[in-house]
Design a protein around this motif. Structure first.
Motif: not given
Length: 90
Positions: A59-85
């Motif tokens: 239920q927790n959410a944040v919005t971040i710009p592309e420039a901030s998509l580094k380190g753990g944030w990149r890993e989190l997005v990659d994890r979601a993409r992996q789950g979506s195939g």
């Protein structure tokens, strides 16, 4: 627990959505701590048409710009993409 990432913006303004199921333990240890201290949601000046990422962990959410998509944030997005195939696009 559900991990959801929605990417919007860019030149065409298209929205992409990725999601993955993660264990409560993974969410609590890796992803929820990131959401407690998000980077600035303001995009860098002079950089039009960049993506914005809306990131949900349960239920927790944040919005971040592309420039901030580094380190753990990149890993989190990659994890979601992996789950979506979908693999990460460099």
């Amino acid at each position: 627990m559900k991990l959801v990432v929605v990417r919007s913006g860019g030149i065409a303004g298209m929205r992409r959505k990725w999601s993955s199921e993660v264990s409560s333990q993974e969410a609590e240890e890796r992803w929820l701590p990131l959401l407690q201290d998000p980077p600035s949601a303001d995009p860098p000046a002079g950089v039009p048409d960049r993506f914005t990422y809306e990131i949900w962990v349960g239920q927790n959410a944040v919005t971040i710009p592309e420039a901030s998509l580094k380190g753990g944030w990149r890993e989190l997005v990659d994890r979601a993409r992996q789950g979506s195939g979908e693999a990460r696009h460099a």
